[in-house]
Design a protein around this motif. Structure first.
Motif, PDB file in Angstrom:
ATOM      1  N   PHE A 132       7.183  -3.430   9.741  1.00 36.01           N
ATOM      2  CA  PHE A 132       6.080  -2.229  10.381  1.00 36.01           C
ATOM      3  C   PHE A 132       5.922  -1.912  10.869  1.00 36.01           C
ATOM      4  O   PHE A 132       5.168  -3.447  11.228  1.00 36.01           O
ATOM      5  N   ASP A 133       5.414  -1.322  11.825  1.00 39.47           N
ATOM      6  CA  ASP A 133       4.440  -2.260  13.736  1.00 39.47           C
ATOM      7  C   ASP A 133       2.652  -1.136  13.166  1.00 39.47           C
ATOM      8  O   ASP A 133       3.407  -0.034  13.931  1.00 39.47           O
ATOM      9  N   PRO A 134       2.217  -2.169  13.036  1.00 41.83           N
ATOM     10  CA  PRO A 134       0.687  -1.350  13.176  1.00 41.83           C
ATOM     11  C   PRO A 134       0.452  -0.949  13.767  1.00 41.83           C
ATOM     12  O   PRO A 134      -0.638   0.149  14.403  1.00 41.83           O
ATOM     13  N   ALA A 135       0.806  -1.588  15.065  1.00 44.58           N
ATOM     14  CA  ALA A 135       0.061  -1.252  16.381  1.00 44.58           C
ATOM     15  C   ALA A 135       0.805   0.525  17.472  1.00 44.58           C
ATOM     16  O   ALA A 135      -0.365   1.388  17.669  1.00 44.58           O
ATOM     17  N   THR A 136       1.958   0.752  16.567  1.00 51.77           N
ATOM     18  CA  THR A 136       2.260   2.265  16.699  1.00 51.77           C
ATOM     19  C   THR A 136       2.160   3.146  15.916  1.00 51.77           C
ATOM     20  O   THR A 136       2.824   3.974  16.636  1.00 51.77           O
ATOM     21  N   SER A 137       2.442   2.707  14.253  1.00 52.97           N
ATOM     22  CA  SER A 137       2.279   3.180  13.659  1.00 52.97           C
ATOM     23  C   SER A 137       1.553   4.753  13.337  1.00 52.97           C
ATOM     24  O   SER A 137       0.036   4.093  14.077  1.00 52.97           O
ATOM     25  N   THR A 138       1.315   6.319  13.377  1.00 46.50           N
ATOM     26  CA  THR A 138       0.603   7.400  12.752  1.00 46.50           C
ATOM     27  C   THR A 138       0.885   7.042  11.339  1.00 46.50           C
ATOM     28  O   THR A 138      -0.072   8.246  11.000  1.00 46.50           O
ATOM     29  N   ARG A 139       0.908   6.587  10.524  1.00 44.98           N
ATOM     30  CA  ARG A 139       1.247   6.712   8.730  1.00 44.98           C
ATOM     31  C   ARG A 139      -0.214   6.888   8.625  1.00 44.98           C
ATOM     32  O   ARG A 139      -1.213   6.397   8.751  1.00 44.98           O
ATOM     33  N   ARG A 140      -0.143   8.052   8.358  1.00 42.60           N
ATOM     34  CA  ARG A 140      -1.125   8.055   6.645  1.00 42.60           C
ATOM     35  C   ARG A 140      -0.930   7.783   5.417  1.00 42.60           C
ATOM     36  O   ARG A 140      -0.309   8.207   4.435  1.00 42.60           O
ATOM     37  N   PHE A 141      -2.075   7.363   4.799  1.00 39.38           N
ATOM     38  CA  PHE A 141      -2.095   6.356   3.603  1.00 39.38           C
ATOM     39  C   PHE A 141      -2.827   6.594   2.745  1.00 39.38           C
ATOM     40  O   PHE A 141      -4.126   7.609   3.115  1.00 39.38           O
ATOM     41  N   THR A 142      -2.188   7.202   2.249  1.00 36.77           N
ATOM     42  CA  THR A 142      -2.913   7.927   0.739  1.00 36.77           C
ATOM     43  C   THR A 142      -3.685   7.174  -0.525  1.00 36.77           C
ATOM     44  O   THR A 142      -2.533   5.919  -1.197  1.00 36.77           O
TER      45      THR A 142
ATOM     46  N   LEU B 192      -4.626  -3.857  -7.228  1.00 35.10           N
ATOM     47  CA  LEU B 192      -3.048  -3.470  -6.457  1.00 35.10           C
ATOM     48  C   LEU B 192      -2.483  -2.980  -7.244  1.00 35.10           C
ATOM     49  O   LEU B 192      -1.403  -3.956  -7.788  1.00 35.10           O
ATOM     50  N   ILE B 193      -1.983  -1.219  -7.306  1.00 30.54           N
ATOM     51  CA  ILE B 193      -1.030  -1.229  -7.993  1.00 30.54           C
ATOM     52  C   ILE B 193      -0.648   0.123  -6.723  1.00 30.54           C
ATOM     53  O   ILE B 193      -0.769   1.403  -6.703  1.00 30.54           O
ATOM     54  N   GLN B 194       0.937  -0.185  -7.600  1.00 31.53           N
ATOM     55  CA  GLN B 194       1.838   0.305  -6.770  1.00 31.53           C
ATOM     56  C   GLN B 194       3.414   1.001  -8.115  1.00 31.53           C
ATOM     57  O   GLN B 194       3.714   0.145  -8.170  1.00 31.53           O
ATOM     58  N   HIS B 195       4.049   1.532  -7.229  1.00 28.81           N
ATOM     59  CA  HIS B 195       5.559   2.052  -8.331  1.00 28.81           C
ATOM     60  C   HIS B 195       6.361   0.971  -7.809  1.00 28.81           C
ATOM     61  O   HIS B 195       6.313   1.165  -6.166  1.00 28.81           O
ATOM     62  N   SER B 196       6.651   0.770  -8.531  1.00 31.44           N
ATOM     63  CA  SER B 196       7.941  -0.486  -8.113  1.00 31.44           C
ATOM     64  C   SER B 196       9.016   0.163  -6.798  1.00 31.44           C
ATOM     65  O   SER B 196      10.278  -0.857  -6.655  1.00 31.44           O
ATOM     66  N   LEU B 197       9.844   1.200  -6.912  1.00 26.20           N
ATOM     67  CA  LEU B 197      10.440   2.021  -6.209  1.00 26.20           C
ATOM     68  C   LEU B 197      10.058   1.693  -4.814  1.00 26.20           C
ATOM     69  O   LEU B 197      10.902   1.803  -3.793  1.00 26.20           O
ATOM     70  N   TYR B 198       8.234   1.794  -4.364  1.00 25.95           N
ATOM     71  CA  TYR B 198       8.230   1.791  -2.396  1.00 25.95           C
ATOM     72  C   TYR B 198       7.683   0.403  -2.519  1.00 25.95           C
ATOM     73  O   TYR B 198       6.891   0.250  -1.789  1.00 25.95           O
ATOM     74  N   ALA B 199       7.994  -0.764  -3.419  1.00 21.03           N
ATOM     75  CA  ALA B 199       6.577  -2.283  -3.207  1.00 21.03           C
ATOM     76  C   ALA B 199       7.177  -2.388  -2.438  1.00 21.03           C
ATOM     77  O   ALA B 199       6.082  -3.385  -2.196  1.00 21.03           O
ATOM     78  N   ASN B 200       8.543  -2.657  -2.216  1.00 26.65           N
ATOM     79  CA  ASN B 200       8.966  -3.528  -0.807  1.00 26.65           C
ATOM     80  C   ASN B 200       9.296  -2.593   0.328  1.00 26.65           C
ATOM     81  O   ASN B 200       9.879  -3.380   1.584  1.00 26.65           O
ATOM     82  N   ALA B 201       8.543  -1.559   0.217  1.00 23.72           N
ATOM     83  CA  ALA B 201       8.902  -0.584   1.955  1.00 23.72           C
ATOM     84  C   ALA B 201       7.373  -1.540   2.892  1.00 23.72           C
ATOM     85  O   ALA B 201       6.613  -1.552   2.259  1.00 23.72           O
ATOM     86  N   PRO B 202       8.407  -1.335   3.799  1.00 28.63           N
ATOM     87  CA  PRO B 202       7.468  -2.797   5.163  1.00 28.63           C
ATOM     88  C   PRO B 202       5.948  -2.230   5.194  1.00 28.63           C
ATOM     89  O   PRO B 202       5.584  -2.754   5.020  1.00 28.63           O
TER      90      PRO B 202
ATOM     91  N   ASN C  94       4.296  -0.177   2.802  1.00 28.35           N
ATOM     92  CA  ASN C  94       3.477  -1.067   0.889  1.00 28.35           C
ATOM     93  C   ASN C  94       3.125  -1.868   1.963  1.00 28.35           C
ATOM     94  O   ASN C  94       1.724  -2.733   1.008  1.00 28.35           O
ATOM     95  N   VAL C  95       4.041  -3.466   2.450  1.00 32.48           N
ATOM     96  CA  VAL C  95       3.932  -4.502   1.659  1.00 32.48           C
ATOM     97  C   VAL C  95       2.928  -5.084   2.501  1.00 32.48           C
ATOM     98  O   VAL C  95       1.696  -5.987   2.993  1.00 32.48           O
ATOM     99  N   TRP C  96       2.971  -3.930   3.892  1.00 33.97           N
ATOM    100  CA  TRP C  96       1.624  -4.381   5.014  1.00 33.97           C
ATOM    101  C   TRP C  96       0.136  -4.220   4.811  1.00 33.97           C
ATOM    102  O   TRP C  96      -0.277  -5.343   4.908  1.00 33.97           O
ATOM    103  N   LEU C  97       0.386  -3.140   3.999  1.00 28.43           N
ATOM    104  CA  LEU C  97      -1.187  -2.362   3.608  1.00 28.43           C
ATOM    105  C   LEU C  97      -1.445  -3.378   2.274  1.00 28.43           C
ATOM    106  O   LEU C  97      -2.708  -3.681   1.975  1.00 28.43           O
ATOM    107  N   GLY C  98      -0.752  -3.676   1.440  1.00 24.47           N
ATOM    108  CA  GLY C  98      -0.635  -4.755   0.447  1.00 24.47           C
ATOM    109  C   GLY C  98      -1.939  -6.210   0.822  1.00 24.47           C
ATOM    110  O   GLY C  98      -2.462  -6.765   0.487  1.00 24.47           O
ATOM    111  N   GLU C  99      -0.800  -6.665   2.234  1.00 23.36           N
ATOM    112  CA  GLU C  99      -1.035  -7.754   2.671  1.00 23.36           C
ATOM    113  C   GLU C  99      -2.549  -7.480   3.903  1.00 23.36           C
ATOM    114  O   GLU C  99      -3.097  -8.418   3.021  1.00 23.36           O
ATOM    115  N   GLU C 100      -2.821  -6.367   4.220  1.00 26.17           N
ATOM    116  CA  GLU C 100      -3.938  -6.537   4.388  1.00 26.17           C
ATOM    117  C   GLU C 100      -5.454  -6.016   3.438  1.00 26.17           C
ATOM    118  O   GLU C 100      -5.924  -6.945   4.062  1.00 26.17           O
TER     119      GLU C 100
END
Length: 307
Positions: free
Chosen positions: A91-101, A279-289, A291-297
């Protein structure tokens, strides 16, 4: 070959390399195999495909029409497998336009979120967030359907549906809040005195959060009277400021109300547990880049906040 189940897919790598090199020794070297091993693999290919595939001529090994027909199919299949097996891009935060909910508590939204968002925008200027309440539907459905990316701040004692993963996030001291003119409590309360007070608390709209306060009182044979259950901390704090009731809440939230309202912090009974948020997330997406970035932040931010 009658069935793919009986075909060694590793032979496709051998076939593709032999077609590229047209030379057994060079192909063996490229595949890090011995020449006898490669010759054996070629024999297996010929048997499986019922075709010589490569025939020795005056100009070296030459492919048969069957081999030439198969080559683009095998190359396409290998390319698709390689693409599928390649780890997802980071995941590249510098270029991403992702909206997190995020589904969050009042505590996170009031105490942590403004500064967290301000910090992120410094190196992830294109991201954005939507904030939602934590409800049973969020935990049982929205996380799995990826309508919500993460639940932030729920107490670790919560009962959770299967399929979600919970990670410890941060600890916060609980304190009591009382009106400045409340005559019934001083700077601290012991457990019996705490139980005798009128109380204000937050309503648990998630339906999943056991009350650590009620559990603590029950263990000591005590109970309390709650005169108001509110949907948010600010409304509850205003009730406290105008009554003789007290409320129990995280220290950083209480400190904000002391600056806003005629209220004061009271040290709680020693028996009350600290608040452990997750922090709670679904196991389907816990390894998605992402989600990993957001959790670390979020984790790094909480540690810096509590230094």
């Amino acid at each position: 070959m009658r069935s793919l189940r009986h075909f060694d897919l590793n032979l496709l790598l051998v076939f593709e390399m032999l077609m590229r090199e047209r030379h057994v020794t060079r192909a063996a070297e490229k595949l890090h195999l011995s020449q006898p091993a490669l010759s054996h693999a070629l024999k297996r290919l010929r048997d499986a495909l019922d075709d010589p595939l490569l025939v020795r001529t005056e100009h070296g090994l030459q492919p048969t029409p069957r081999a030439l027909q198969l080559l683009p199919i095998v190359q396409q299949a290998l390319a698709a497998l390689q693409a599928g097996l390649t780890p997802p891009a980071t995941f590249d935060p510098a270029t991403s336009t992702r909206r997190f909910t995020l589904a969050t508590t009042d505590y996170f939204e009031e105490v942590m979120y403004p500064a967290f968002l301000s910090q992120l925008l410094g190196y992830a200027p294109g991201i954005s967030f939507s904030i939602e309440l934590i409800t049973p539907e969020v935990l049982s459905e929205a996380l799995e359907q990826r309508q919500v990316d993460m639940v932030v701040g729920l107490d670790s004692q919560s009962s959770l549906p299967s399929g979600v993963v919970q990670t410890p996030w941060m600890h916060e001291e609980l304190v009591c809040l009382a009106a400045q003119q409340n005559p019934h409590v001083g700077d601290a309360v012991v457990l019996e005195q705490f139980a005798r007070q009128l109380h204000v608390e937050l309503a648990d709209i998630s339906g999943l959060l056991p009350s650590p306060i009620e559990n603590c009182l029950t263990q000591h044979g005590l109970s309390r009277r709650v005169i108001s259950k509110n949907l948010n901390y600010i409304a509850a704090a205003r009730v406290v400021s105008l009554t003789d009731a007290i409320m129990t809440l995280p220290r950083q939230m209480a400190e904000r109300f002391v600056a806003m309202l005629p209220v004061r912090i009271v040290a709680p009974p020693a028996e009350l547990p600290a608040l452990t948020m997750t922090l709670i997330q679904h196991s389907l997406y816990a390894n998605a880049p992402a989600n990993v970035w957001l959790g670390e932040e979020l984790t790094a931010f909480s540690k810096n906040t509590h230094r």
